[in-house]
Design a protein around this motif. Sequence first.
Motif, short mmCIF file in Angstrom:
data_model
loop_
_atom_site.label_atom_id
_atom_site.label_comp_id
_atom_site.label_asym_id
_atom_site.label_seq_id
_atom_site.Cartn_x
_atom_site.Cartn_y
_atom_site.Cartn_z
N ASP A 1 28.10 8.96 26.75
CA ASP A 1 28.79 10.26 26.87
C ASP A 1 27.83 11.45 27.01
N PHE A 2 26.53 11.21 26.82
CA PHE A 2 25.58 12.33 26.90
C PHE A 2 25.27 12.69 28.36
N ALA A 3 24.85 13.94 28.54
CA ALA A 3 24.50 14.41 29.89
C ALA A 3 23.01 14.18 30.19
N GLU A 4 22.18 14.29 29.13
CA GLU A 4 20.73 14.17 29.32
C GLU A 4 20.13 13.43 28.13
N CYS A 5 19.00 12.82 28.39
CA CYS A 5 18.29 12.12 27.31
C CYS A 5 16.79 12.27 27.57
N GLY A 6 16.04 12.47 26.50
CA GLY A 6 14.58 12.57 26.66
C GLY A 6 13.87 11.99 25.46
N LEU A 7 12.62 11.63 25.66
CA LEU A 7 11.76 11.17 24.56
C LEU A 7 10.80 12.30 24.25
N CYS A 8 10.63 12.60 22.97
CA CYS A 8 9.74 13.71 22.64
C CYS A 8 8.68 13.29 21.64
N GLY A 9 7.48 13.77 21.88
CA GLY A 9 6.35 13.48 21.00
C GLY A 9 5.11 14.14 21.56
N THR A 10 4.04 14.08 20.81
CA THR A 10 2.80 14.70 21.28
C THR A 10 2.35 14.07 22.59
N ALA A 11 2.29 12.74 22.62
CA ALA A 11 1.85 12.07 23.85
C ALA A 11 2.91 12.20 24.94
N ALA A 12 4.16 11.99 24.57
CA ALA A 12 5.25 11.97 25.56
C ALA A 12 5.62 13.38 26.04
N VAL A 13 5.30 14.41 25.28
CA VAL A 13 5.78 15.80 25.45
C VAL A 13 7.31 15.72 25.46
N ILE A 14 7.95 15.88 26.63
CA ILE A 14 9.35 15.45 26.74
C ILE A 14 9.40 14.62 28.02
N SER A 15 9.67 13.35 27.86
CA SER A 15 9.77 12.48 29.03
C SER A 15 11.26 12.17 29.23
N PRO A 16 11.81 12.54 30.39
CA PRO A 16 13.24 12.32 30.59
C PRO A 16 13.58 10.85 30.77
N VAL A 17 14.72 10.46 30.23
CA VAL A 17 15.23 9.10 30.39
C VAL A 17 16.39 9.18 31.38
N GLY A 18 16.33 8.37 32.43
CA GLY A 18 17.40 8.39 33.44
C GLY A 18 18.42 7.28 33.21
N LYS A 19 17.94 6.19 32.61
CA LYS A 19 18.83 5.03 32.44
C LYS A 19 18.49 4.27 31.16
N VAL A 20 19.54 3.87 30.45
CA VAL A 20 19.37 3.01 29.28
C VAL A 20 20.11 1.72 29.58
N VAL A 21 19.43 0.59 29.43
CA VAL A 21 20.09 -0.69 29.74
C VAL A 21 20.32 -1.43 28.42
N ASP A 22 21.60 -1.71 28.16
CA ASP A 22 21.98 -2.41 26.94
C ASP A 22 22.46 -3.82 27.31
N HIS A 23 21.54 -4.76 27.27
CA HIS A 23 21.87 -6.15 27.59
C HIS A 23 22.65 -6.28 28.89
N GLY A 24 22.11 -5.69 29.93
CA GLY A 24 22.72 -5.80 31.26
C GLY A 24 23.69 -4.67 31.58
N ARG A 25 24.20 -3.98 30.56
CA ARG A 25 25.10 -2.85 30.80
C ARG A 25 24.26 -1.61 31.06
N GLU A 26 24.42 -1.05 32.24
CA GLU A 26 23.59 0.12 32.60
C GLU A 26 24.27 1.42 32.20
N ILE A 27 23.57 2.21 31.41
CA ILE A 27 24.08 3.54 31.06
C ILE A 27 23.24 4.53 31.85
N CYS A 28 23.85 5.11 32.88
CA CYS A 28 23.10 6.03 33.74
C CYS A 28 23.39 7.46 33.30
#
Length: 341
Positions: free
Chosen positions: A276-303
């Motif tokens: 249900d989210f519009a955007e997702c990102g990973l945040c950290g010193t190394a990652a800064v903010i790295s955007p996530v475009g897709k999450v795959v849950d055991h074959g189910r693609e969450i775009c």
Amino acid sequence: MDKKNIDWSNLGFGYVPTDKRYVSNYKDGAWDEGMMTSDANVVINECAGVLQYAQTIFEGMKAYTTEEGHIVTFRPDLNAKRMVDSAKRLEMPAFPEDRFVDAVKQVVEANAAYVPPYGSGATLYIRPYMFGSNPVIGVKPADEYQFRVFSTPVGPYFKGGAKPITIRVCDFDRAAPHGTGHIKAGLNYAMSLHAIMSAHAEGYDENMYLDAATRTKVEETGGANFIFVTKDNKVVTPKSDTILPSITRRSLIYVAKEYLGLEVEEREVYLDEVKDFAECGLCGTAAVISPVGKVVDHGREICLPSGMEEMGPITKKLYDTLTGIQMGQIEAPEGWICEIC
Ligand code: PLP
Ligand code: COI
């Protein structure tokens, strides 16, 4: 000062030895006065606590060149404090917070020629760490420790920089309830290596770890916290006792509220909600903010609606504001920027 002849814009996230590092030893219940050294090698006994029982903790931070040409670090006091928390949990002596900040300053100053220029996209990554150094064969804390700080110029943590990545929901757990997920212990990263290698082998950039107790809630990745954005522009970030209290995440919460006027929720985030989210990102010193475009849950693609081409608009605003503060283009909150030279 002349900068080193390094192709700054093409640096990856790797180790490039720099000229000087800091070292201090703990013996007979006290830290020595510490010193800078050119020697990048550590010589320890074969039975050292770190080698046998992984008694080691670390921190990660960066030095930046600002638009005006100063070299600064970002909130080093929070890294110093988190390292004390990590030390306590692993029965290690605390390295005094003021000395931590001073050691970081000394290392950055001594390696100023390696701090990437403003606008290069690279930064100087700083790695403070501490380990049990004397022989330990029964399972117990070491009596002697070494605290060190080295630095290395780095580019983006994920290849492709700001291009959205694809991650998978991981079947391995990162942190047990009441375990060590909330501290920066080397052991947390050792046990994530199999998970990341298998994620890469399957074509994913990273793992999304779930809470080990129920496997229903989003925790973090191997090296960054999550931030999500709802379709009505609210920033949501997982709250959990078993994730690392990211300094980037804590800063982004402030930036979202105080600079961007966004609503922020720090709460449990269920895997079921991710679709249900519009955007997702990973945040950290190394990652800064790295955007996530897709999450795959055991074959189910969450775009994520923000797609695979670029950062979502709110993520981009957060990124621009945070990096603007770090690089001196945007006025920082009191105490966030530590000027070194
Ligand atoms: N989570 C983990 C497991 C990490 O290793 C890191 C990196 O330090 C983070 C989150 C991000 O923390 P910070 O923003 O303090 O770098
Ligand atoms: C950092 O962001 O500083 C970290 O320590 C993460 C690590 C995986 C590189």
